[in-house]
Design a protein around this motif. Structure first.
Motif, PDB file in Angstrom:
ATOM      1  N   UNK A   9      32.832  46.448  40.976  1.00 34.07           N
ATOM      2  CA  UNK A   9      33.417  45.137  40.728  1.00 34.07           C
ATOM      3  C   UNK A   9      34.812  45.270  40.167  1.00 34.07           C
ATOM      4  N   UNK A  10      35.596  44.233  40.358  1.00 34.32           N
ATOM      5  CA  UNK A  10      36.960  44.174  39.850  1.00 34.32           C
ATOM      6  C   UNK A  10      36.931  44.129  38.326  1.00 34.32           C
ATOM      7  N   UNK A  11      37.807  44.876  37.692  1.00 31.18           N
ATOM      8  CA  UNK A  11      37.893  44.870  36.246  1.00 31.18           C
ATOM      9  C   UNK A  11      38.437  43.565  35.698  1.00 31.18           C
ATOM     10  N   UNK A  12      39.200  42.823  36.496  1.00 39.02           N
ATOM     11  CA  UNK A  12      39.801  41.577  36.034  1.00 39.02           C
ATOM     12  C   UNK A  12      38.886  40.366  36.253  1.00 39.02           C
ATOM     13  N   UNK A  13      38.440  40.165  37.487  1.00 37.71           N
ATOM     14  CA  UNK A  13      37.666  38.947  37.794  1.00 37.71           C
ATOM     15  C   UNK A  13      36.166  39.188  37.935  1.00 37.71           C
ATOM     16  N   UNK A  14      35.743  40.458  37.897  1.00 39.99           N
ATOM     17  CA  UNK A  14      34.330  40.861  37.967  1.00 39.99           C
ATOM     18  C   UNK A  14      33.663  40.601  39.321  1.00 39.99           C
ATOM     19  N   UNK A  15      34.434  40.240  40.332  1.00 39.66           N
ATOM     20  CA  UNK A  15      33.891  40.019  41.681  1.00 39.66           C
ATOM     21  C   UNK A  15      33.789  41.361  42.402  1.00 39.66           C
ATOM     22  N   UNK A  16      32.952  41.450  43.451  1.00 40.54           N
ATOM     23  CA  UNK A  16      32.808  42.708  44.195  1.00 40.54           C
ATOM     24  C   UNK A  16      34.113  43.133  44.872  1.00 40.54           C
ATOM     25  N   UNK A  17      34.431  44.435  44.776  1.00 41.94           N
ATOM     26  CA  UNK A  17      35.612  44.965  45.454  1.00 41.94           C
ATOM     27  C   UNK A  17      35.399  45.060  46.964  1.00 41.94           C
ATOM     28  N   UNK A  18      34.140  45.154  47.376  1.00 44.38           N
ATOM     29  CA  UNK A  18      33.791  45.232  48.800  1.00 44.38           C
ATOM     30  C   UNK A  18      32.792  44.123  49.109  1.00 44.38           C
ATOM     31  N   UNK A  42      39.571  39.207  45.810  1.00 43.66           N
ATOM     32  CA  UNK A  42      39.462  37.869  45.219  1.00 43.66           C
ATOM     33  C   UNK A  42      40.686  37.494  44.393  1.00 43.66           C
ATOM     34  N   UNK A  43      41.039  38.324  43.408  1.00 37.81           N
ATOM     35  CA  UNK A  43      42.159  37.991  42.511  1.00 37.81           C
ATOM     36  C   UNK A  43      43.421  38.800  42.827  1.00 37.81           C
ATOM     37  N   UNK A  44      43.316  39.781  43.738  1.00 39.84           N
ATOM     38  CA  UNK A  44      44.434  40.594  44.208  1.00 39.84           C
ATOM     39  C   UNK A  44      45.028  41.508  43.136  1.00 39.84           C
ATOM     40  N   UNK A  45      44.243  41.822  42.100  1.00 42.96           N
ATOM     41  CA  UNK A  45      44.664  42.782  41.074  1.00 42.96           C
ATOM     42  C   UNK A  45      44.296  44.188  41.550  1.00 42.96           C
ATOM     43  N   UNK A  46      45.067  45.156  41.107  1.00 39.69           N
ATOM     44  CA  UNK A  46      44.817  46.550  41.472  1.00 39.69           C
ATOM     45  C   UNK A  46      43.794  47.150  40.509  1.00 39.69           C
TER      46      UNK A  46
END
Length: 148
Positions: free
Chosen positions: A29-38, A12-16
Motif C-alpha cells: 500500500x501507498x505510504x501516503x494514502x494507504x491505497x493499493x500500489x497495484x 491513487x494519490x501519485x506520490x512516490x
C-alpha cells in the motif's frame, strides 16, 4: 531484505513510494494514502498524472495512447488488461485518452492509435503502433526488456 529499493508511483494519490525490489510483485500500500500500489488493472492517466508516472517510477511504464472512437483500441483493451495482470510488479500498464489529454499525445508525436510507448527512467525506450493481442504484447515486451 536486500536494501534494493525501487520508486513506485501510487496510482491513487501519485506520490512516490520506495518499495523493496523483491516485494514489487506482492503489492503493498501507498505510504501516503494507504491505497493499493497495484490495484489489479490498467492505470488511467491524465495530463496531470502522466509526467509523474512516466518520469518518477523506477519501473518501466507502458502507455497505451487511445481514443474512445477507435475500434482497434476497443478490441485491444481486454488484451492490454490481461497483460497488465501478468506483468504486475514488473511493468506498470497505463492508458492515456488522446482526446482528453492532447498534450502528451502531441509531445510524443502520436499520429495513429493505438500506439504503445514504453517509458523507463523518464525516457521513451520503445514504441509500437497498432492493436496487439496479449501474446504479441508479451512477446514485444520481452524483446524490449530482455525477458520477464
Amino acid at each position: 531484505m536486500t536494501g534494493d529499493l525501487r520508486h513506485v508511483v501510487c496510482p491513487h494519490c501519485h506520490k512516490v513510494n520506495r518499495v523493496p525490489a523483491e516485494k514489487l510483485a506482492s503489492g503493498g500500500n501507498c505510504g501516503a494514502c494507504k491505497q493499493p500500489l497495484w490495484p489489479g488493472g490498467v492505470l488511467e492517466l491524465t495530463e496531470q498524472s502522466f509526467a509523474a508516472h512516466t518520469g518518477r517510477s523506477d519501473l518501466p511504464v507502458l502507455v497505451d495512447f487511445w481514443a474512445s472512437w477507435c475500434g482497434p483500441c476497443k478490441v485491444m483493451a481486454p488484451q492490454f488488461e490481461q497483460a497488465a495482470k501478468a506483468w504486475q510488479g514488473k511493468v506498470r500498464f497505463a492508458k492515456l485518452n488522446t482526446e482528453q489529454a492532447p498534450g502528451p499525445a502531441g509531445q510524443f508525436g502520436i499520429r495513429s492509435i493505438p500506439t504503445l510507448i514504453l517509458f523507463q527512467g523518464g525516457r521513451e525506450v520503445a514504441r509500437k503502433s497498432g492493436a496487439m493481442n496479449q501474446a504479441q504484447l508479451t512477446q514485444w515486451l520481452q524483446s524490449v526488456l530482455g525477458g520477464k
